[in-house]
Scaffold this motif. Structure first.
Motif, PDB file in Angstrom:
ATOM      1  N   VAL A 124     -21.145 -51.389 -22.650  1.00 25.75           N
ATOM      2  CA  VAL A 124     -21.462 -50.162 -23.140  1.00 25.75           C
ATOM      3  C   VAL A 124     -22.816 -50.052 -24.120  1.00 25.75           C
ATOM      4  CG1 VAL A 124     -20.608 -48.580 -25.158  1.00 25.75           C
ATOM      5  CG2 VAL A 124     -18.999 -49.699 -23.495  1.00 25.75           C
ATOM      6  N   MET A 125     -23.153 -51.277 -24.938  1.00 30.88           N
ATOM      7  CA  MET A 125     -24.212 -51.283 -25.607  1.00 30.88           C
ATOM      8  C   MET A 125     -25.392 -51.259 -24.632  1.00 30.88           C
ATOM      9  SD  MET A 125     -25.241 -53.894 -28.622  1.00 30.88           S
ATOM     10  CE  MET A 125     -25.931 -55.245 -27.780  1.00 30.88           C
ATOM     11  N   GLY A 126     -25.050 -51.984 -23.503  1.00 29.89           N
ATOM     12  CA  GLY A 126     -26.218 -52.189 -22.337  1.00 29.89           C
ATOM     13  C   GLY A 126     -26.596 -50.689 -21.907  1.00 29.89           C
ATOM     14  N   LEU A 127     -25.526 -49.776 -21.764  1.00 32.22           N
ATOM     15  CA  LEU A 127     -25.828 -48.512 -21.379  1.00 32.22           C
ATOM     16  C   LEU A 127     -26.834 -47.650 -22.181  1.00 32.22           C
ATOM     17  CD1 LEU A 127     -22.162 -47.343 -20.362  1.00 32.22           C
ATOM     18  CD2 LEU A 127     -23.768 -47.978 -18.875  1.00 32.22           C
ATOM     19  N   GLY A 128     -26.559 -48.044 -23.563  1.00 31.45           N
ATOM     20  CA  GLY A 128     -27.250 -47.217 -24.667  1.00 31.45           C
ATOM     21  C   GLY A 128     -28.649 -47.734 -24.667  1.00 31.45           C
ATOM     22  N   VAL A 129     -28.705 -49.058 -24.819  1.00 33.29           N
ATOM     23  CA  VAL A 129     -30.170 -49.587 -24.887  1.00 33.29           C
ATOM     24  C   VAL A 129     -31.101 -49.448 -23.504  1.00 33.29           C
ATOM     25  CG1 VAL A 129     -31.277 -51.829 -25.174  1.00 33.29           C
ATOM     26  CG2 VAL A 129     -29.309 -51.318 -26.525  1.00 33.29           C
ATOM     27  N   GLY A 130     -30.292 -49.403 -22.367  1.00 34.83           N
ATOM     28  CA  GLY A 130     -31.065 -49.137 -21.081  1.00 34.83           C
ATOM     29  C   GLY A 130     -31.633 -47.682 -21.306  1.00 34.83           C
ATOM     30  N   GLY A 131     -30.677 -46.675 -21.754  1.00 29.66           N
ATOM     31  CA  GLY A 131     -31.169 -45.387 -21.743  1.00 29.66           C
ATOM     32  C   GLY A 131     -32.233 -45.072 -22.585  1.00 29.66           C
ATOM     33  N   ILE A 132     -32.269 -45.923 -23.639  1.00 27.11           N
ATOM     34  CA  ILE A 132     -33.218 -45.911 -24.920  1.00 27.11           C
ATOM     35  C   ILE A 132     -34.513 -46.337 -24.209  1.00 27.11           C
ATOM     36  CG2 ILE A 132     -34.116 -46.783 -27.002  1.00 27.11           C
ATOM     37  CD1 ILE A 132     -31.523 -46.666 -27.801  1.00 27.11           C
ATOM     38  N   ASP A 133     -34.697 -47.569 -23.421  1.00 31.01           N
ATOM     39  CA  ASP A 133     -35.601 -47.974 -22.821  1.00 31.01           C
ATOM     40  C   ASP A 133     -36.323 -47.258 -21.967  1.00 31.01           C
ATOM     41  OD1 ASP A 133     -35.617 -50.317 -24.407  1.00 31.01           O
ATOM     42  OD2 ASP A 133     -34.614 -51.574 -23.085  1.00 31.01           O
ATOM     43  N   ALA A 134     -35.645 -46.591 -20.964  1.00 30.18           N
ATOM     44  CA  ALA A 134     -36.083 -45.562 -19.987  1.00 30.18           C
ATOM     45  C   ALA A 134     -36.763 -44.352 -20.875  1.00 30.18           C
ATOM     46  CB  ALA A 134     -34.899 -45.088 -19.211  1.00 30.18           C
TER      47      ALA A 134
END
Length: 516
Positions: free
Chosen positions: A121-131
């Motif tokens: 779940v945290m990866g979903l958020g951080v990946g979106g931020i990085d994109a």
């Protein structure tokens, strides 16, 4: 007081500060998990041993979440706006972090499952931020160099890395490796980032480009007034509308980007190989397993941990050269020279690592090997920061048109996630089975990264977005991807007459329609 005046009220400065803080999330996780993985209470709570492959899987599954999050966030960024997408990603990051914190807190059954869910779940958020953050930042940074702005933001990535490792080191030394709070405190401390950013995002303007592409001219005007003031806003709205008219004539989907023959397959491959080559530099191994490398060179565990922190601090300050140089000598020059420099450092580490492991047999004092080995590792880390950290995130935002910029950035994050998933899984296996020979592998992969970049990656600095898109049109006309053969190698370097001042071509990159 002057610092406060600079960043509060100046919207461009606020955007840089916001984006920098958001990107620090990416670095924080790298530093956070490094010492948590060796905490005895953490391992016991999860029901695993230190050598269990699940230790690496828990770390790496986060990157798969990042890959999926990038896709979802890019769709949301195009449909609802850059700001709503960023806010949603921050909320998801906070939720995932909280799930990780409470895993096994007062209970043991299901702790490992909850940790896995939290990481994803945290990866979903951080990946979106990085994109989305690089897109949002580049679309609002219309004066000065895009490269300088993003490099400054990525310097905060290293700040996050330093912050996490320092907190880890402090609580581990203070509470011991058997105390549960020695691993829970570094996790929950990360909450300061998403909470602070969610409370601040309302102050920032939406991307005027996004408004224009959704036929909301008055909203775009409001954003431009916030950024430039009333006098310049009207003229810039007209320029944006003209640029939008040209770009919207071609609606781009993922099928046009990822399949050979698609309109933007070439741009996508430059983006993909940028992230693949960044992974091949080997820095993923250094950031996650830095302490183990120092131990391999002959240092004890505690000294290795302090040297790792020192390496991160050096990394942070050396990153200053990235934003001083990136718009002056170009992205391509820094990437190529950085890769070859890192290759030399890893070749030296191969020799020194071998000598360290056989120091007793050869009668060589440990420090005679460990000290120069540490210097080589510090230099390699600095070269990575200067040459590779921000460039592979910046280039996708410069080569895709507005209609596919978010998708291009998402593809970049997807490949980053898959590459780092692979690196964090294979590096422990490499250390256990290859020992110092793993450095030789990294030396060879860096040579490949440098060669590929020299051959196929155009210089995007000092040019407007439209100028950079022209390279790919010229490439089709010349029927080659080799940079040296497209328009007599014009894209090998910054535009003529702009070396040393690459920012000139980026004064108004988002609004220019004629490339002038």
């Amino acid at each position: 007081m002057s610092f406060v005046k600079k960043y509060i009220g100046d919207k461009k400065a606020e955007v840089v500060l916001f984006s920098s803080t958001a990107i620090a999330l990416y670095g924080y996780d790298q530093g956070m998990m490094s010492l948590i993985n060796t905490n005895y209470n953490y391992l016991d709570t999860m029901g695993i041993s230190e050598e269990d492959p699940l230790v690496g899987i828990i770390v790496s599954v986060y990157y798969l979440g990042c890959a999926v999050g990038a896709i979802l966030a890019s769709y949301l960024a195009d449909a609802a706006g850059r700001k709503p997408s960023i806010f949603a990603c921050l909320a998801v990051t906070a939720l995932g972090n909280l799930l990780m914190f409470i895993a096994g807190l007062g209970f043991s059954q299901g702790a490992l499952t909850l940790m896995f869910v939290g990481r994803i779940v945290m990866g979903l958020g951080v990946g979106g931020i990085d994109a989305v953050i690089p897109v949002y930042s580049s679309e609002l940074n219309e004066e000065g160099g895009r490269g300088r702005a993003l490099a400054q933001e990525f310097q905060s990535n290293i700040f996050g890395l330093n912050m996490a490792f320092a907190i880890n080191l402090a609580v581990t030394n203070g509470l011991g490796k058997s105390n549960q709070w020695a691993w829970r405190i570094p996790i929950i401390a990360m909450q300061v980032y998403p909470v602070l950013l969610m409370s601040f995002i309302y102050r920032l303007p939406e991307s005027p480009r996004w408004w224009i592409f959704h036929h909301r001219e008055e909203d775009a005007r409001v954003s431009l007034v916030e950024i430039y003031g009333e006098d310049e806003a009207s003229a810039k709205v007209d320029e944006l509308k003209e640029a939008a008219k040209e770009e919207s004539a071609q609606l781009i989907g993922y099928s046009d980007m990822i399949f050979p023959g698609g309109q933007q397959f070439h741009e996508t491959m430059v983006t993909v190989m940028g992230q693949v080559n960044q992974a091949l530099t080997g820095y993923g191994a250094v950031s996650v397993y830095g302490a183990q490398i120092f131990q391999l060179l002959g240092f004890d565990v505690r000294t290795a941990e302090y040297l790792t922190q020192g390496n991160y601090i050096s990394y942070f300050f050396l990153m200053t050269f990235a934003w001083l140089l990136i718009d002056r000598v170009g992205r391509r020059f820094l990437m190529v020279t950085g890769a070859f420099g890192i290759a030399v450092c890893f070749a030296i580490l191969t020799v020194l690592g071998g000598l360290a492991m056989k120091s007793k047999e050869l009668g060589i004092p440990k420090m005679a090997v460990a000290v120069p080995g540490s210097i080589a590792l510090y230099v390699a880390t600095g070269l990575f920061g200067i040459g590779w950290l921000s460039q592979v995130w910046l280039i996708p935002t410069e080569i895709f048109p507005s209609t596919s910029r978010a998708q291009g950035s998402a593809i970049s994050v997807i490949i980053w996630g898959i590459s780092n998933f692979t690196v964090t899984l294979l590096t422990p296996i490499g250390f256990n089975n290859l020992n110092y020979w793993i450095f030789l592998i990294f030396a060879v992969t860096n040579l490949f990264a440098g060669w590929w970049t020299w051959a196929y990656s155009p210089e995007t600095g000092g040019r407007s977005f439209e100028d950079n898109q022209q390279f790919f049109a010229d490439s089709k006309e010349h029927k080659t991807w080799l940079v040296t053969r497209v328009k007599d190698g014009e894209y090998r370097h910054l535009p003529r007459g702009k070396e040393g001042d690459g920012v000139e071509g980026e004064r108004q990159p988002l609004l220019a329609v004629d490339g002038a």
